[in-house]
Enzyme design. Structure first.
Site, PDB file in Angstrom:
ATOM      1  N   GLU A 155       0.783  -1.239   0.000  1.00  0.00           N
ATOM      2  CA  GLU A 155       0.000   0.000   0.000  1.00  0.00           C
ATOM      3  C   GLU A 155       0.817   1.293   0.000  1.00  0.00           C
ATOM      4  OE1 GLU A 155      -2.765  -0.335   3.258  1.00  0.00           O
ATOM      5  OE2 GLU A 155      -3.773  -2.048   2.362  1.00  0.00           O
ATOM      6  N   GLU A 266      -6.080 -10.727  -1.230  1.00  0.00           N
ATOM      7  CA  GLU A 266      -6.942 -10.508  -0.057  1.00  0.00           C
ATOM      8  C   GLU A 266      -8.408 -10.441  -0.488  1.00  0.00           C
ATOM      9  OE1 GLU A 266      -5.573  -7.202   2.372  1.00  0.00           O
ATOM     10  OE2 GLU A 266      -3.480  -7.582   1.882  1.00  0.00           O
TER      11      GLU A 266
HETATM   12  C1  GLA Z   1      -4.956  -4.480   4.335  1.00  0.00           C
HETATM   13  C2  GLA Z   1      -3.717  -5.283   4.682  1.00  0.00           C
HETATM   14  C3  GLA Z   1      -4.078  -6.580   5.339  1.00  0.00           C
HETATM   15  C4  GLA Z   1      -5.176  -6.405   6.362  1.00  0.00           C
HETATM   16  C5  GLA Z   1      -6.354  -5.770   5.729  1.00  0.00           C
HETATM   17  C6  GLA Z   1      -7.468  -5.724   6.732  1.00  0.00           C
HETATM   18  O1  GLA Z   1      -5.541  -4.855   3.177  1.00  0.00           O
HETATM   19  O2  GLA Z   1      -2.888  -5.562   3.609  1.00  0.00           O
HETATM   20  O3  GLA Z   1      -2.956  -7.077   5.986  1.00  0.00           O
HETATM   21  O4  GLA Z   1      -4.714  -5.649   7.436  1.00  0.00           O
HETATM   22  O5  GLA Z   1      -5.959  -4.506   5.290  1.00  0.00           O
HETATM   23  O6  GLA Z   1      -7.589  -6.913   7.452  1.00  0.00           O
END
Ligand code: GLA
Length: 354
Positions: A155, A266
């Site tokens: 990020e 994710e």
């Molecule tokens: C982001 C992070 C993850 C997690 C999510 C929320 O996407 O990359 O590690 O913390 O937020 O669970």
């Protein structure tokens, strides 16, 4: 008529065995010729044997939801907390499940102490980089037998339209510019060697403006800094309204011009409008009507159609958590393929019947 009945009966006899066999097959089996299918796990799952059973049945890649994050394992100088981190790694070892190491360098849940001395003054850049390098070498060394991919930087790019400055104005960026990204990739490459995939991971990675910024950054890392970035991780915190399969398709099509590996890292599909990462979600659910459920399945179906199309570059699709019972979004968002009772939802059938 009688003939039809006999035919039906024969078909039932013939498919009966394979249908029940299918019940025992998991996503990893259905997708074995496409990509790995993984999930994020946390300590809570270890108190629920039925979660572990589901994980072993369905998945063949593991990510620690929180336990491998920099601030979790390395909260202070010289202090290492391997408790949860090792439980997850040993689960992988015992069950021959490959691990995605998540993550090495992220402005959130970070080891902020690396940036300061005991008086709270900023340390010189080389001290920060030496600490980061030590962290990366230590954790990679500890799990090198099971790691196949690493979210090296998480990020680092900004959200917003075409005119924002490209990088997220995080404490890391404000202090080190984009050099911290290059250093993290350089150290990860030195520590992990050529066989582990080094990934840049971000959310809203299908957004047409942000995806361009991610593309430009990865290009710059490779061409100007000369560091290895093997892949792009598209987090995939989506909802039933977007992004569209076409938007995801175009982002992948652009990314594959600059990297050979793409991972969905994710994935979840919530039933309300919010999208985004750590700081931008609500716990607010919506009434989950049949229409909402149908949209949920359709979004998953359409996404997996795109994933299958790009199977030559996609090596893994990871769901963020095991079931709606333990999702970070809470069950009222209805995000995953398994409900609170761990039963397969319609979305499961939508992505497995193709
Ligand atoms: C982001 C992070 C993850 C997690 C999510 C929320 O996407 O990359 O590690 O913390 O937020 O669970």
């Amino acid at each position: 008529m009688v003939f039809r009945k006999i035919l039906f009966f024969l078909l039932m006899m013939m498919t009966g065995g394979s249908l029940s066999a299918q019940e025992n097959l998991g996503l990893k089996d259905v997708y074995k010729d496409y990509f790995k299918v993984g999930c994020a796990i946390n300590m809570g799952n270890f108190y629920h044997p039925e979660d572990l059973e589901l994980i072993l049945r369905e998945y063949n890649s593991i990510t620690a939801e929180n336990d491998h994050k920099t601030g979790m394992v390395h909260p202070r100088e010289g202090v290492w907390n391997w408790q949860g981190a090792d439980v997850i790694a040993n689960f992988c070892r015992e069950n021959h499940l490959p691990l995605r190491l998540h993550n090495l360098c992220w402005h959130a849940q970070f080891a902020d102490w690396m940036m300061y001395d005991e008086q709270g003054n900023p340390v010189p850049d080389e001290v920060f980089y030496a600490r980061l390098r030590d962290h990366i070498f230590t954790i990679v060394d500890r799990y090198r037998d099971i790691i196949y991919a690493i979210d090296v930087v998480n990020e680092a790019m900004a959200d917003g339209g075409p005119d924002v400055q490209p990088y997220r104005p995080s404490k890391l960026y404000e202090r080190f510019g984009d050099e911290f990204i290059a250093k993290a990739f350089q150290f990860a490459a030195e520590a992990a060697g050529p066989d582990v995939l080094l990934i840049y991971n971000d959310y809203n990675a299908a957004d047409r403006f942000k995806s361009q910024r991610i593309f430009n950054m990865v290009k710059k890392m490779k061409e100007e800094y000369g560091v290895r970035v093997d892949g792009i991780g598209m987090q995939g915190h989506y909802n039933i309204y977007g992004p569209s399969a076409a938007e995801v398709d175009s982002a992948i099509t652009m990314y594959r011009r600059i990297v050979d590996h793409i991972q969905f890292t994710e994935l979840d599909v919530r039933v309300n409008m919010e999208m985004g990462g750590q700081l931008q979600f609500s716990q607010k659910g919506e009434e989950i009507t049949d229409e909402v459920k149908a949209r949920h399945s359709e979004q998953y179906r359409a996404l997996f159609e795109v994933f299958r199309k790009h199977r030559d570059v996609i090596d893994c699709v990871t769901f963020w958590n095991v079931s709606d019972r333990d999702s970070w979004l809470t069950s009222s968002n209805y995000p995953l393929l398994f409900d609170k009772a761990l039963q397969r939802k319609d979305a499961y059938r939508a992505i497995t019947s193709f």
